[in-house]
Design an enzyme around this catalytic site. Structure first.
Site: not given
Ligand SMILES: NC(=O)c1ccc[n+]([C@@H]2O[C@H](COP(=O)([O-])OP(=O)(O)OC[C@H]3O[C@@H](n4cnc5c(N)ncnc54)[C@H](OP(=O)(O)O)[C@@H]3O)[C@@H](O)[C@H]2O)c1
Length: 362
Positions: A131, A244
Site C-alpha cells: 500500500c 496512509h
Molecule cells: N490492510 C491493508 O491495507 C493491506 C494492503 C495491501 C495488502 N494487504 C495484504 O492483504 C492481506 C490481508 O490483509 P487484511 O488487512 O485484509 O488482513 P485481515 O483483516 O487480518 O484478514 C485476513 C484474511 O485472511 C484469511 N486467512 C487467514 N488464514 C487463512 C488461511 N490459512 N486460508 C485462507 N484464508 C486465510 C482470513 O480468513 P479467516 O477470517 O477465516 O481467518 C481473512 O479473511 C495480507 O497479505 C496483507 O499484507 C493488506
C-alpha cells in the site's frame, strides 16, 4: 476470453481487504458471473450479505479454484505462497495482495496507471504492490518521465487498517481503555499504538531497515523500471484508522518548479493535487478514506538540494482501496479489456521478466 462475465474468487473474503475487494467489484460493476468467497476453515460455512444476496464462505483449498477465471488473494503471504500456484494449476489467474510474489523477477508487480503493459507477460500470478508503494509510484512516475529521479527519501505515517482487522480492534480498545482510565494492552503491535508513533512495521532486516521500508524501496525500483534508483524509507505506524500519509523528498535530474510539479502530478490518472496551504487545504487521511484517488499537496522546493532540483511534498491515499482492493480490481479490468486473463504461454505472448537486478538486497 473477453466473455461478458467472469468467475471471480476472493481469498481472504472475511478480512478488511477482502471485504473492500467485494465492495469495489460491486461499485465498479465488474462483470462477475459467479463470485466465490473463500477464507480459512474457521470461516467456512459462514454467510455474508451482498446486495441482497446471501453468499456462503468456502474454505480456500485448491479444488475451490476449478472454473475460476480471476482469483483476488488477500489472506497473507503464507496462504499466497502455498495456494496461488495451486489456483493457477486449476486454471485461475491470481492477483495477489501479499508480499509473497512481488519481488519474483518473473512476476509482474503492477500499479494500474504506471506499468499496465507489464501485465501482458504474466504466467498466472500478478502481484499487487504494498500500500505504501502504491500511492508513491504514480507520483514518482510523473517526475521520472519529465525531469528524471536522482534520489528519493520517503517517510510514511501508516494507518492501523494496514495491519488488518485485529489492529483496528486493538486501536479502538486502547482508546476506550484510555478514556476509562484503564491500562492499555498491546498484542498486535509491540507497544500501544493509541497516542503513539511506532517506527517498526513488519520485521527488522539485518541492514537495520524494516521489511516494510525495504518493500517501498525494492517495489518502487521494480515498478518504475529503475533498478538502481537511490531511495530510502522510514515507515511509521500511527493511530489513524484508514489512509496512509507520506512525506516525500525528491532530488530530480533536471530543475523543476513546484508549479510544474503540481501540473505533472495532476496529469496522472487517479492523482488529485490538493495544495492550498493558506486555506489549510492539503491532503488528510480522514478525507482520503473511502476515496480511490491519490492526493498530493504541500508541494514545495526542497531547499536542501541545489539548483532547483529538489522537491518536497505530502501524499495521502486510502490503503484499503487504491492501496489494495481498487488497484487489484483495476488490474482485473485491464486483463479483461486487453484479453490477457489467460497466462502469456496460452496466448503466445513473451513471458514477463523484471528489468535489472531488483531482488531485495537486504
Ligand atoms: N490492510 C491493508 O491495507 C493491506 C494492503 C495491501 C495488502 N494487504 C495484504 O492483504 C492481506 C490481508 O490483509 P487484511 O488487512 O485484509 O488482513 P485481515 O483483516 O487480518 O484478514 C485476513 C484474511 O485472511 C484469511 N486467512 C487467514 N488464514 C487463512 C488461511 N490459512 N486460508 C485462507 N484464508 C486465510 C482470513 O480468513 P479467516 O477470517 O477465516 O481467518 C481473512 O479473511 C495480507 O497479505 C496483507 O499484507 C493488506
Amino acid at each position: 476470453m473477453n466473455r461478458t462475465s467472469l468467475t471471480v474468487a476472493v481469498v481472504g473474503a472475511t478480512g478488511v481487504v477482502g471485504r473492500t475487494m467485494i465492495q469495489v467489484l460491486n461499485e465498479r460493476e465488474f462483470p462477475v458471473g459467479e463470485l466465490r468467497l473463500l477464507a480459512s476453515g474457521r470461516s467456512a460455512g459462514q454467510t455474508v450479505s451482498i446486495d441482497g444476496r446471501t453468499l456462503e464462505i468456502g474454505e480456500a483449498v485448491p479444488a475451490a479454484f476449478d472454473g475460476v477465471d480471476i482469483a483476488l488473494f488477500s489472506a497473507g503471504g503464507d496462504v499466497s505462497h502455498e495456494l496461488a500456484p495451486a489456483a493457477v494449476a486449476h486454471g485461475a489467474t491470481v492477483i495477489d495482495n501479499s508480499s509473497a510474489w512481488r519481488m519474483d523477477p518473473t512476476v509482474p508487480l503492477v500499479v494500474s496507471q504506471v506499468n499496465p503493459d507489464d501485465l501482458e507477460g504474466h504466467a498466472g500470478i500478478i502481484a499487487n504492490p504494498n500500500c505504501s508503494t502504491m500511492q508513491l509510484a504514480p507520483v514518482l512516475m510523473a517526475l521520472r518521465d519529465s525531469v528524471g529521479l536522482e534520489r528519493v527519501v520517503v517517510d510514511t505515517y501508516q494507518s492501523v487498517s494496514g495491519t488488518g482487522a485485529e489492529a483496528l480492534a486493538e486501536l479502538e480498545s486502547q482508546i476506550r481503555a484510555h478514556v476509562n482510565g484503564e491500562s492499555k494492552t498491546a498484542s498486535v503491535y509491540p507497544h500501544p499504538i493509541a497516542f503513539n508513533a511506532l517506527p517498526e512495521i513488519d520485521v527488522f532486516l539485518p541492514n537495520g531497515y524494516t521489511k516494510e521500508e525495504w518493500k517501498v524501496i525494492s517495489e518502487n525500483r521494480k515498478i518504475l523500471g529503475l533498478p538502481d534508483l537511490r531511495i530510502s524509507c522510514t515507515a511509521v505506524r500511527i493511530p489513524v484508522f484508514v489512509s496512509h500519509s507520506e512525506a516525500v523528498h525528491v532530488e530530480t535530474g533536471e530543475p523543476i518548479t513546484p508549479e510544474r510539479a503540481r501540473r505533472l502530478f495532476a496529469a496522472v490518472p487517479g492523482v488529485v493535487v490538493q495544495d492550498n496551504p493558506s486555506e489549510h487545504d492539503y491532503p488528510l487521511a480522514t478525507e482520503a478514506a473511502g476515496r480511490d484517488e491519490i492526493f498530493v499537496g504541500r508541494v514545495r522546493r526542497d531547499v536542501s538540494v541545489a539548483d532547483d532540483r529538489g522537491l518536497a511534498f505530502w501524499v495521502v491515499s486510502d490503503n484499503l482501496r487504491k492501496g489494495a482492493a481498487t488497484n487489484a480490481v483495476e488490474l482485473a479490468e485491464l486483463l479483461r479489456e486487453r484479453d490477457w486473463v489467460r497466462p502469456a504461454w496460452a496466448r503466445g505472448a513473451r513471458p514477463y521478466q523484471a528489468l535489472g537486478a531488483v531482488e531485495a538486497r537486504a
